[in-house]
Enzyme design. Structure first.
Site, PDB file in Angstrom:
ATOM      1  N   SER A   1       7.384  48.205  69.962  1.00 46.85           N
ATOM      2  CA  SER A   1       6.475  48.214  71.103  1.00 46.85           C
ATOM      3  C   SER A   1       6.340  49.648  71.593  1.00 46.85           C
ATOM      4  O   SER A   1       7.308  50.412  71.551  1.00 46.85           O
ATOM      5  CB  SER A   1       7.043  47.338  72.227  1.00 46.85           C
ATOM      6  OG  SER A   1       6.408  47.644  73.453  1.00 46.85           O
ATOM      7  N   SER A   2       5.143  49.972  72.054  1.00 40.49           N
ATOM      8  CA  SER A   2       4.931  51.319  72.600  1.00 40.49           C
ATOM      9  C   SER A   2       5.863  51.559  73.782  1.00 40.49           C
ATOM     10  O   SER A   2       6.200  52.689  74.102  1.00 40.49           O
ATOM     11  CB  SER A   2       3.480  51.479  73.051  1.00 40.49           C
ATOM     12  OG  SER A   2       2.603  51.154  71.993  1.00 40.49           O
ATOM     13  N   ARG A   3       6.263  50.481  74.455  1.00 37.90           N
ATOM     14  CA  ARG A   3       7.096  50.633  75.654  1.00 37.90           C
ATOM     15  C   ARG A   3       8.570  50.884  75.336  1.00 37.90           C
ATOM     16  O   ARG A   3       9.325  51.269  76.228  1.00 37.90           O
ATOM     17  CB  ARG A   3       6.982  49.388  76.538  1.00 37.90           C
ATOM     18  CG  ARG A   3       5.614  49.243  77.176  1.00 37.90           C
ATOM     19  CD  ARG A   3       5.549  48.061  78.133  1.00 37.90           C
ATOM     20  NE  ARG A   3       4.355  48.083  78.953  1.00 37.90           N
ATOM     21  CZ  ARG A   3       3.300  47.279  78.796  1.00 37.90           C
ATOM     22  NH1 ARG A   3       3.304  46.384  77.824  1.00 37.90           N
ATOM     23  NH2 ARG A   3       2.261  47.374  79.589  1.00 37.90           N
TER      24      ARG A   3
ATOM     25  N   GLN B   1      -6.419  45.417  82.641  1.00 43.39           N
ATOM     26  CA  GLN B   1      -5.387  44.414  82.312  1.00 43.39           C
ATOM     27  C   GLN B   1      -4.034  44.764  82.936  1.00 43.39           C
ATOM     28  O   GLN B   1      -3.057  44.072  82.708  1.00 43.39           O
ATOM     29  CB  GLN B   1      -5.266  44.226  80.795  1.00 43.39           C
ATOM     30  CG  GLN B   1      -4.669  45.401  80.050  1.00 43.39           C
ATOM     31  CD  GLN B   1      -4.826  45.228  78.549  1.00 43.39           C
ATOM     32  OE1 GLN B   1      -5.938  45.210  78.022  1.00 43.39           O
ATOM     33  NE2 GLN B   1      -3.725  45.081  77.838  1.00 43.39           N
TER      34      GLN B   1
ATOM     35  N   HIS C   1       1.393  48.411  64.753  1.00 42.29           N
ATOM     36  CA  HIS C   1      -0.055  48.657  64.705  1.00 42.29           C
ATOM     37  C   HIS C   1      -0.504  48.982  63.277  1.00 42.29           C
ATOM     38  O   HIS C   1      -1.531  48.493  62.806  1.00 42.29           O
ATOM     39  CB  HIS C   1      -0.420  49.859  65.580  1.00 42.29           C
ATOM     40  CG  HIS C   1      -0.098  49.718  67.033  1.00 42.29           C
ATOM     41  ND1 HIS C   1       0.859  50.467  67.668  1.00 42.29           N
ATOM     42  CD2 HIS C   1      -0.624  48.915  67.996  1.00 42.29           C
ATOM     43  CE1 HIS C   1       0.904  50.161  68.942  1.00 42.29           C
ATOM     44  NE2 HIS C   1       0.024  49.212  69.177  1.00 42.29           N
TER      45      HIS C   1
ATOM     46  N   VAL D   1       6.344  43.255  63.521  1.00 41.15           N
ATOM     47  CA  VAL D   1       7.147  44.257  62.809  1.00 41.15           C
ATOM     48  C   VAL D   1       8.287  44.677  63.727  1.00 41.15           C
ATOM     49  O   VAL D   1       8.085  44.897  64.928  1.00 41.15           O
ATOM     50  CB  VAL D   1       6.281  45.467  62.409  1.00 41.15           C
ATOM     51  CG1 VAL D   1       7.119  46.546  61.753  1.00 41.15           C
ATOM     52  CG2 VAL D   1       5.166  45.022  61.469  1.00 41.15           C
TER      53      VAL D   1
ATOM     54  N   LYS E   1       3.152  39.353  67.713  1.00 40.71           N
ATOM     55  CA  LYS E   1       4.120  39.724  68.754  1.00 40.71           C
ATOM     56  C   LYS E   1       3.613  39.321  70.137  1.00 40.71           C
ATOM     57  O   LYS E   1       4.363  38.884  70.990  1.00 40.71           O
ATOM     58  CB  LYS E   1       4.365  41.220  68.728  1.00 40.71           C
ATOM     59  CG  LYS E   1       5.214  41.591  69.892  1.00 40.71           C
ATOM     60  CD  LYS E   1       5.568  43.023  69.966  1.00 40.71           C
ATOM     61  CE  LYS E   1       6.157  43.284  71.312  1.00 40.71           C
ATOM     62  NZ  LYS E   1       5.240  43.967  72.189  1.00 40.71           N
ATOM     63  N   ASP E   2       2.292  39.487  70.348  1.00 35.44           N
ATOM     64  CA  ASP E   2       1.690  39.094  71.622  1.00 35.44           C
ATOM     65  C   ASP E   2       1.144  37.677  71.452  1.00 35.44           C
ATOM     66  O   ASP E   2      -0.067  37.468  71.328  1.00 35.44           O
ATOM     67  CB  ASP E   2       0.604  40.093  72.007  1.00 35.44           C
ATOM     68  CG  ASP E   2       1.191  41.468  72.276  1.00 35.44           C
ATOM     69  OD1 ASP E   2       1.542  41.743  73.419  1.00 35.44           O
ATOM     70  OD2 ASP E   2       1.343  42.260  71.324  1.00 35.44           O
TER      71      ASP E   2
ATOM     72  N   MET F   1      -3.869  49.888  72.188  1.00 36.60           N
ATOM     73  CA  MET F   1      -3.801  50.792  73.342  1.00 36.60           C
ATOM     74  C   MET F   1      -3.154  52.118  72.934  1.00 36.60           C
ATOM     75  O   MET F   1      -2.772  52.919  73.784  1.00 36.60           O
ATOM     76  CB  MET F   1      -3.028  50.135  74.485  1.00 36.60           C
ATOM     77  CG  MET F   1      -3.729  48.876  74.993  1.00 36.60           C
ATOM     78  SD  MET F   1      -3.419  48.499  76.710  1.00 36.60           S
ATOM     79  CE  MET F   1      -1.662  48.244  76.681  1.00 36.60           C
TER      80      MET F   1
HETATM   81  P1  AMP Z   1      -1.085  47.164  71.993  1.00 35.07           P
HETATM   82  O1  AMP Z   1      -1.362  48.567  71.578  1.00 35.07           O
HETATM   83  O2  AMP Z   1       0.307  46.942  72.479  1.00 35.07           O
HETATM   84  O3  AMP Z   1      -2.152  46.592  72.893  1.00 35.07           O
HETATM   85  O4  AMP Z   1      -1.145  46.294  70.664  1.00 35.07           O
HETATM   86  C1  AMP Z   1      -2.280  46.327  69.818  1.00 35.07           C
HETATM   87  C2  AMP Z   1      -2.137  45.262  68.758  1.00 35.07           C
HETATM   88  O5  AMP Z   1      -0.936  45.503  68.012  1.00 35.07           O
HETATM   89  C3  AMP Z   1      -1.998  43.851  69.346  1.00 35.07           C
HETATM   90  O6  AMP Z   1      -2.722  42.945  68.521  1.00 35.07           O
HETATM   91  C4  AMP Z   1      -0.515  43.603  69.265  1.00 35.07           C
HETATM   92  O7  AMP Z   1      -0.184  42.232  69.160  1.00 35.07           O
HETATM   93  C5  AMP Z   1      -0.149  44.335  67.984  1.00 35.07           C
HETATM   94  N1  AMP Z   1       1.270  44.678  67.959  1.00 35.07           N
HETATM   95  C6  AMP Z   1       1.999  45.298  68.918  1.00 35.07           C
HETATM   96  N2  AMP Z   1       3.292  45.399  68.554  1.00 35.07           N
HETATM   97  C7  AMP Z   1       3.391  44.820  67.322  1.00 35.07           C
HETATM   98  C8  AMP Z   1       4.469  44.602  66.401  1.00 35.07           C
HETATM   99  N3  AMP Z   1       5.709  45.001  66.671  1.00 35.07           N
HETATM  100  N4  AMP Z   1       4.195  43.975  65.237  1.00 35.07           N
HETATM  101  C9  AMP Z   1       2.927  43.554  64.946  1.00 35.07           C
HETATM  102  N5  AMP Z   1       1.879  43.746  65.774  1.00 35.07           N
HETATM  103  C10 AMP Z   1       2.094  44.360  66.939  1.00 35.07           C
END
Ligand code: AMP
Length: 280
Positions: free
Chosen positions: A185-187, A61, A37, A176, A149-150, A30
């Site tokens: 996390s982006s958040r 979502q 990422h 990570v 992580k998810d 996202m």
């Molecule tokens: P998102 O942009 O949050 O939807 O995440 C995109 C992908 O990156 C998903 O497969 C997440 O599980 C993965 N992701 C998010 N944060 C992490 C992290 N800290 N370490 C590894 N993978 C991550």
């Protein structure tokens, strides 16, 4: 690196690559990219002839009152990072082209989606499954890389791929973390400086549970109670802390086979998640 903005163009590019016999690796995101990422992009880069990443804040979502509009975005920075990491095609569609008027078809996984994050976010995994199915139909990858992580998302999507015979390998990459242990996390950027310090409680709580597990503790109640103790010392509000079977995500009382300990904690409006696998 080429940026592709429409589903049609993405699918045509993918079809041409498949006809040419190329192995396509895919990392869906996202955006607002961080090292988590990028680690997935690096895993995919190793194995793919052509590496596709997507950036799409998927509206379906997010439930009512969730942070869809506030979700952080910085396309220029994301574009630069993807380019530096060797992404070949960056798919960056708009919600309007992904969900044409009259969209009425949904992909719903029914066994693993209702618990943990799905309990507080009832439409979340339906949105995730639908958008990932659409993305897979557009990018036609040989494999996609998802983050551990998810944890629930990973298990739901693995199940969906298996149930629907989608011809893609699901590869996972480890979580990570920041130097102090907070899962990236982006958040995280929405945490106040004070909350940012407190937010390591998720990692610390899981660490305590892992230690107890290593010392022989097998009661889920004891393990969740000690995580709760750590979180309750902060201003965070617990959404859930649960020990579940690593495969079917059913709650367990006694840990006899691999289990997942997962939690979600809110700091002001910012919902953080983390998890650990015990006994694997
Ligand atoms: P998102 O942009 O949050 O939807 O995440 C995109 C992908 O990156 C998903 O497969 C997440 O599980 C993965 N992701 C998010 N944060 C992490 C992290 N800290 N370490 C590894 N993978 C991550």
């Amino acid at each position: 690196m080429k940026i592709i903005r429409t589903p049609r163009e993405m699918q045509q590019a993918a079809q041409a690559l498949r006809r040419a016999g190329k192995t396509i690796g895919f990392v869906p995101t996202m955006g607002f990219l961080h090292e988590g990422h990028l680690s997935l992009i690096r895993i995919a880069r190793e194995r793919a002839d052509v590496l596709v990443a997507s950036i799409f804040v998927n509206p379906t979502q997010f439930g009512p009152g969730e942070d869809l509009d506030a979700y952080p975005r910085d396309f220029e920075r994301d574009e630069r990072l993807c380019c530096e990491e060797g992404v070949d095609l960056l798919f960056y569609p708009t919600p309007e082209t992904m969900y044409l008027e009259g969209h009425s078809t949904w992909v719903e996984e029914e066994a693993l989606s209702g618990m943990l994050c799905g309990a507080a976010r009832p439409v979340h995994f339906r949105g995730v499954c639908t958008v990932v199915t659409k993305l897979l139909n557009l990018v036609l990858p040989d494999f996609m890389v998802l983050g551990e992580k998810d944890a629930q998302q990973l298990r739901v999507l693995r199940r969906m791929v298996r149930n629907l015979n989608i011809p893609v390998d699901v590869v996972s990459g480890p979580t990570v973390r920041e130097a102090d242990g907070l899962a990236m996390s982006s958040r995280n950027k929405y945490l106040s400086p004070e909350e940012r310090k407190e937010a390591i409680c998720l990692f610390q709580g899981l660490g305590k549970a892992k230690e107890q597990f290593s010392a022989g503790e097998r009661s889920a109640d004891v393990l969740t109670a000690s995580v709760r103790d750590v979180i309750e010392k902060t201003s965070g509000t617990i959404d859930y802390i649960e020990v579940v079977d690593d495969e079917n995500l059913q709650r367990i009382k006694v840990l006899e086979k691999p289990a997942l300990i997962a939690l979600a904690v809110k700091f002001s409006g910012v919902r953080l998640i983390d998890n650990a696998v015990l006994g694997k």
